[in-house]
Design a protein around this motif. Sequence first.
Motif, PDB file in Angstrom:
ATOM      1  N   GLY A   1      41.327  27.506  45.776  1.00 35.73           N
ATOM      2  CA  GLY A   1      41.486  26.691  44.582  1.00 35.73           C
ATOM      3  C   GLY A   1      42.522  25.588  44.695  1.00 35.73           C
ATOM      4  O   GLY A   1      43.493  25.701  45.453  1.00 35.73           O
ATOM      5  N   ILE A   2      42.297  24.528  43.938  1.00 35.09           N
ATOM      6  CA  ILE A   2      43.274  23.452  43.778  1.00 35.09           C
ATOM      7  C   ILE A   2      43.396  23.135  42.296  1.00 35.09           C
ATOM      8  O   ILE A   2      42.394  22.910  41.616  1.00 35.09           O
ATOM      9  N   VAL A   3      44.623  23.140  41.791  1.00 39.70           N
ATOM     10  CA  VAL A   3      44.916  22.577  40.480  1.00 39.70           C
ATOM     11  C   VAL A   3      45.366  21.149  40.732  1.00 39.70           C
ATOM     12  O   VAL A   3      46.438  20.915  41.302  1.00 39.70           O
ATOM     13  N   LEU A   4      44.531  20.195  40.352  1.00 45.00           N
ATOM     14  CA  LEU A   4      44.796  18.786  40.627  1.00 45.00           C
ATOM     15  C   LEU A   4      45.419  18.147  39.388  1.00 45.00           C
ATOM     16  O   LEU A   4      44.824  18.169  38.308  1.00 45.00           O
TER      17      LEU A   4
ATOM     18  N   GLU B   1      33.923  31.501  41.620  1.00 42.43           N
ATOM     19  CA  GLU B   1      33.813  30.546  42.738  1.00 42.43           C
ATOM     20  C   GLU B   1      35.126  30.405  43.514  1.00 42.43           C
ATOM     21  O   GLU B   1      35.139  29.937  44.650  1.00 42.43           O
ATOM     22  N   CYS B   2      36.235  30.780  42.879  1.00 40.10           N
ATOM     23  CA  CYS B   2      37.549  30.583  43.499  1.00 40.10           C
ATOM     24  C   CYS B   2      37.925  31.789  44.332  1.00 40.10           C
ATOM     25  O   CYS B   2      38.101  32.897  43.821  1.00 40.10           O
TER      26      CYS B   2
ATOM     27  N   VAL C   1      38.130  22.759  42.697  1.00 39.79           N
ATOM     28  CA  VAL C   1      39.184  21.914  42.147  1.00 39.79           C
ATOM     29  C   VAL C   1      39.082  21.860  40.626  1.00 39.79           C
ATOM     30  O   VAL C   1      38.005  21.618  40.070  1.00 39.79           O
ATOM     31  N   LEU C   2      40.225  22.058  39.954  1.00 42.46           N
ATOM     32  CA  LEU C   2      40.280  21.964  38.498  1.00 42.46           C
ATOM     33  C   LEU C   2      41.405  21.016  38.108  1.00 42.46           C
ATOM     34  O   LEU C   2      42.572  21.256  38.423  1.00 42.46           O
TER      35      LEU C   2
ATOM     36  N   ILE D   1      45.623  29.318  45.623  1.00 44.08           N
ATOM     37  CA  ILE D   1      45.530  28.145  44.749  1.00 44.08           C
ATOM     38  C   ILE D   1      46.731  27.248  45.019  1.00 44.08           C
ATOM     39  O   ILE D   1      47.876  27.706  45.015  1.00 44.08           O
ATOM     40  N   THR D   2      46.448  25.982  45.250  1.00 44.42           N
ATOM     41  CA  THR D   2      47.486  24.982  45.516  1.00 44.42           C
ATOM     42  C   THR D   2      47.515  23.968  44.384  1.00 44.42           C
ATOM     43  O   THR D   2      46.468  23.518  43.922  1.00 44.42           O
ATOM     44  N   ALA D   3      48.697  23.612  43.935  1.00 42.97           N
ATOM     45  CA  ALA D   3      48.856  22.497  42.993  1.00 42.97           C
ATOM     46  C   ALA D   3      49.041  21.212  43.795  1.00 42.97           C
ATOM     47  O   ALA D   3      49.883  21.162  44.699  1.00 42.97           O
TER      48      ALA D   3
END
Length: 236
Positions: A35-38, A116-117, A63-64, A121-123
Amino acid sequence: MNDSAVTPQWIDIASHDDQTFKGYLALPPAGKGPGIVLIQEIFGVNAHIRSVAEQYAQDGYVVLAPDVFWRQEPGVELTYEGADMDKAFKLVGDIDFTVAVKDLASTTQALRQRAECEGDITAIGYCMGGILAYLAAIESGVDRAASFYPGGIHKHLDKAPRLDVPVQFHFAGNDGHIPAETVDQVRTTFADRDDVTINVYDGADHGFNCWARSAYHRHAAALSHGRTLVFLEGQD
Protein backbone atom coordinates in the motif's frame (compact mmCIF):
# COMPACT_ATOMS: atom_id res chain seq x y z
CA MET A 1 -11.78 -5.33 -19.29
CA ASN A 2 -8.15 -4.51 -19.98
CA ASP A 3 -6.27 -6.61 -17.43
CA SER A 4 -3.11 -4.55 -17.90
CA ALA A 5 -4.77 -1.28 -16.91
CA VAL A 6 -4.69 0.54 -13.60
CA THR A 7 -8.15 0.74 -12.01
CA PRO A 8 -8.95 4.08 -10.33
CA GLN A 9 -12.01 5.07 -8.31
CA TRP A 10 -13.10 7.41 -5.54
CA ILE A 11 -13.97 5.68 -2.26
CA ASP A 12 -15.32 6.74 1.13
CA ILE A 13 -13.00 6.68 4.16
CA ALA A 14 -14.37 6.62 7.71
CA SER A 15 -12.85 9.32 9.93
CA HIS A 16 -11.99 8.98 13.61
CA ASP A 17 -14.91 11.26 14.50
CA ASP A 18 -17.65 9.32 12.70
CA GLN A 19 -17.64 11.24 9.44
CA THR A 20 -16.57 10.19 5.96
CA PHE A 21 -14.24 11.71 3.40
CA LYS A 22 -13.14 10.81 -0.10
CA GLY A 23 -9.96 9.19 -1.26
CA TYR A 24 -8.72 8.40 -4.76
CA LEU A 25 -7.90 4.69 -4.94
CA ALA A 26 -5.74 3.33 -7.76
CA LEU A 27 -5.37 -0.44 -8.04
CA PRO A 28 -2.40 -2.02 -9.86
CA PRO A 29 -2.78 -4.21 -12.96
CA ALA A 30 -2.32 -7.31 -10.79
CA GLY A 31 -5.20 -6.18 -8.60
CA LYS A 32 -3.23 -6.31 -5.36
CA GLY A 33 0.06 -5.21 -3.84
CA PRO A 34 1.65 -3.26 -0.99
CA GLY A 35 0.00 0.00 0.00
CA ILE A 36 0.78 3.67 -0.50
CA VAL A 37 -0.95 6.57 1.21
CA LEU A 38 -0.30 9.34 -1.30
CA ILE A 39 -0.53 12.82 0.21
CA GLN A 40 -1.37 15.84 -1.91
CA GLU A 41 0.28 19.19 -2.32
CA ILE A 42 -1.68 22.30 -1.32
CA PHE A 43 -3.60 22.06 -4.61
CA GLY A 44 -5.84 19.15 -3.67
CA VAL A 45 -6.17 15.71 -5.22
CA ASN A 46 -5.93 17.28 -8.65
CA ALA A 47 -5.07 15.81 -12.03
CA HIS A 48 -1.38 15.62 -11.20
CA ILE A 49 -1.82 13.83 -7.89
CA ARG A 50 -4.23 11.40 -9.51
CA SER A 51 -1.66 10.71 -12.22
CA VAL A 52 1.01 10.08 -9.56
CA ALA A 53 -1.38 7.65 -7.86
CA GLU A 54 -1.83 5.84 -11.14
CA GLN A 55 1.92 5.88 -11.79
CA TYR A 56 2.62 4.08 -8.50
CA ALA A 57 -0.29 1.74 -9.16
CA GLN A 58 1.30 0.87 -12.50
CA ASP A 59 4.44 0.07 -10.51
CA GLY A 60 2.44 -2.52 -8.57
CA TYR A 61 1.10 -0.68 -5.53
CA VAL A 62 -2.38 -0.14 -4.10
CA VAL A 63 -2.51 3.64 -3.80
CA LEU A 64 -4.97 5.74 -1.78
CA ALA A 65 -4.80 9.55 -2.01
CA PRO A 66 -7.04 11.12 0.66
CA ASP A 67 -8.73 14.49 0.30
CA VAL A 68 -6.71 16.25 3.00
CA PHE A 69 -8.72 19.48 2.79
CA TRP A 70 -12.12 17.80 3.16
CA ARG A 71 -12.86 19.40 6.54
CA GLN A 72 -12.38 22.86 5.03
CA GLU A 73 -13.74 22.26 1.53
CA PRO A 74 -14.29 18.79 0.05
CA GLY A 75 -13.09 18.13 -3.48
CA VAL A 76 -10.59 20.97 -3.83
CA GLU A 77 -8.81 20.77 -7.18
CA LEU A 78 -6.57 23.71 -8.01
CA THR A 79 -4.07 24.84 -10.62
CA TYR A 80 -0.74 26.49 -9.86
CA GLU A 81 -1.24 30.19 -10.46
CA GLY A 82 -3.47 33.20 -9.88
CA ALA A 83 -6.53 32.90 -7.66
CA ASP A 84 -6.01 29.14 -7.32
CA MET A 85 -2.56 29.70 -5.86
CA ASP A 86 -3.97 32.25 -3.41
CA LYS A 87 -6.68 29.80 -2.37
CA ALA A 88 -4.14 27.01 -1.93
CA PHE A 89 -2.07 29.10 0.46
CA LYS A 90 -5.16 30.04 2.44
CA LEU A 91 -6.19 26.40 2.74
CA VAL A 92 -2.80 25.26 3.98
CA GLY A 93 -2.67 28.23 6.35
CA ASP A 94 -5.93 27.16 7.95
CA ILE A 95 -5.37 23.40 8.15
CA ASP A 96 -5.06 21.71 11.53
CA PHE A 97 -2.12 19.36 11.10
CA THR A 98 -3.00 17.43 14.26
CA VAL A 99 -6.41 16.54 12.85
CA ALA A 100 -4.98 15.92 9.38
CA VAL A 101 -2.58 13.34 10.83
CA LYS A 102 -5.56 11.59 12.44
CA ASP A 103 -7.27 11.54 9.04
CA LEU A 104 -4.12 9.97 7.60
CA ALA A 105 -4.30 7.31 10.31
CA SER A 106 -7.89 6.65 9.22
CA THR A 107 -6.69 6.44 5.61
CA THR A 108 -3.95 3.99 6.57
CA GLN A 109 -6.44 1.85 8.46
CA ALA A 110 -8.86 1.89 5.54
CA LEU A 111 -6.08 0.80 3.19
CA ARG A 112 -4.94 -2.03 5.49
CA GLN A 113 -8.51 -3.32 5.63
CA ARG A 114 -8.80 -3.65 1.86
CA ALA A 115 -8.33 -7.15 0.48
CA GLU A 116 -6.22 -5.73 -2.37
CA CYS A 117 -3.60 -4.34 0.03
CA GLU A 118 -0.91 -6.85 0.89
CA GLY A 119 2.26 -6.00 2.77
CA ASP A 120 3.61 -2.72 4.08
CA ILE A 121 2.07 0.72 3.70
CA THR A 122 4.23 3.71 2.84
CA ALA A 123 3.25 7.37 3.09
CA ILE A 124 4.47 9.44 0.13
CA GLY A 125 3.84 13.16 0.11
CA TYR A 126 4.76 16.32 -1.76
CA CYS A 127 5.18 19.86 -0.39
CA MET A 128 2.55 20.09 2.40
CA GLY A 129 2.12 16.37 1.84
CA GLY A 130 5.83 15.91 2.46
CA ILE A 131 5.44 17.25 5.98
CA LEU A 132 2.35 15.13 6.50
CA ALA A 133 4.14 12.01 5.24
CA TYR A 134 6.87 12.60 7.83
CA LEU A 135 4.26 13.14 10.55
CA ALA A 136 2.36 10.05 9.37
CA ALA A 137 5.54 8.04 9.89
CA ILE A 138 5.48 9.18 13.51
CA GLU A 139 1.77 9.12 14.29
CA SER A 140 -0.38 7.48 11.59
CA GLY A 141 0.77 3.86 11.60
CA VAL A 142 2.55 3.65 8.25
CA ASP A 143 5.62 1.46 7.84
CA ARG A 144 7.83 4.06 6.15
CA ALA A 145 7.57 7.46 4.48
CA ALA A 146 8.99 9.31 1.49
CA SER A 147 8.88 13.08 1.91
CA PHE A 148 9.31 15.35 -1.12
CA TYR A 149 10.34 19.00 -0.64
CA PRO A 150 8.53 19.40 2.72
CA GLY A 151 8.33 23.15 3.26
CA GLY A 152 8.31 24.00 6.97
CA ILE A 153 9.82 20.67 8.01
CA HIS A 154 12.11 22.47 10.46
CA LYS A 155 9.04 23.27 12.60
CA HIS A 156 8.50 19.56 13.20
CA LEU A 157 12.02 18.27 13.80
CA ASP A 158 11.40 18.28 17.56
CA LYS A 159 9.26 15.18 16.95
CA ALA A 160 12.20 13.27 15.45
CA PRO A 161 12.93 11.24 18.63
CA ARG A 162 9.50 9.61 18.22
CA LEU A 163 10.24 8.44 14.67
CA ASP A 164 10.77 4.68 14.62
CA VAL A 165 10.30 3.80 10.93
CA PRO A 166 12.49 4.56 7.88
CA VAL A 167 12.09 7.89 6.09
CA GLN A 168 13.47 9.06 2.77
CA PHE A 169 13.68 12.81 2.08
CA HIS A 170 13.87 14.40 -1.37
CA PHE A 171 14.93 18.07 -1.54
CA ALA A 172 15.48 20.40 -4.48
CA GLY A 173 18.97 21.86 -4.64
CA ASN A 174 17.63 25.23 -5.80
CA ASP A 175 14.40 25.42 -3.79
CA GLY A 176 12.85 28.88 -3.60
CA HIS A 177 10.78 27.84 -0.56
CA ILE A 178 13.17 25.62 1.43
CA PRO A 179 16.59 27.17 2.13
CA ALA A 180 19.74 25.08 2.26
CA GLU A 181 19.91 25.80 5.99
CA THR A 182 16.71 23.84 6.49
CA VAL A 183 18.14 20.84 4.65
CA ASP A 184 21.22 21.11 6.88
CA GLN A 185 18.93 21.07 9.94
CA VAL A 186 17.35 17.87 8.70
CA ARG A 187 20.78 16.34 8.09
CA THR A 188 21.93 17.29 11.59
CA THR A 189 18.74 16.01 13.21
CA PHE A 190 19.07 12.57 11.61
CA ALA A 191 22.86 12.33 11.45
CA ASP A 192 22.92 9.24 13.65
CA ARG A 193 20.01 7.49 11.90
CA ASP A 194 20.95 4.98 9.22
CA ASP A 195 17.27 4.50 8.38
CA VAL A 196 16.80 8.13 7.30
CA THR A 197 18.08 9.08 3.84
CA ILE A 198 18.39 12.63 2.53
CA ASN A 199 18.59 13.21 -1.23
CA VAL A 200 19.23 16.60 -2.83
CA TYR A 201 18.73 17.20 -6.55
CA ASP A 202 21.07 19.84 -7.91
CA GLY A 203 19.50 22.40 -10.21
CA ALA A 204 15.94 21.40 -9.32
CA ASP A 205 13.39 23.74 -7.74
CA HIS A 206 10.43 23.23 -5.43
CA GLY A 207 7.76 21.10 -7.10
CA PHE A 208 10.20 19.35 -9.43
CA ASN A 209 8.07 16.20 -9.60
CA CYS A 210 4.99 17.95 -10.99
CA TRP A 211 4.75 17.91 -14.79
CA ALA A 212 2.05 20.61 -14.67
CA ARG A 213 4.35 23.20 -13.09
CA SER A 214 7.10 25.27 -14.63
CA ALA A 215 9.42 23.86 -11.97
CA TYR A 216 9.14 20.35 -13.42
CA HIS A 217 12.59 18.79 -13.65
CA ARG A 218 12.60 15.57 -15.65
CA HIS A 219 15.90 14.22 -14.34
CA ALA A 220 15.08 14.90 -10.68
CA ALA A 221 11.57 13.49 -11.10
CA ALA A 222 12.84 10.28 -12.67
CA LEU A 223 15.73 9.79 -10.27
CA SER A 224 13.62 10.45 -7.18
CA HIS A 225 10.91 8.11 -8.43
CA GLY A 226 13.44 5.34 -8.93
CA ARG A 227 14.93 5.88 -5.50
CA THR A 228 11.46 5.82 -3.97
CA LEU A 229 10.65 2.51 -5.66
CA VAL A 230 13.81 0.97 -4.22
CA PHE A 231 12.89 2.41 -0.82
CA LEU A 232 9.36 0.97 -1.07
CA GLU A 233 10.89 -2.46 -1.35
CA GLY A 234 12.73 -1.98 1.92
CA GLN A 235 16.09 -1.10 0.41
CA ASP A 236 18.25 1.99 0.94
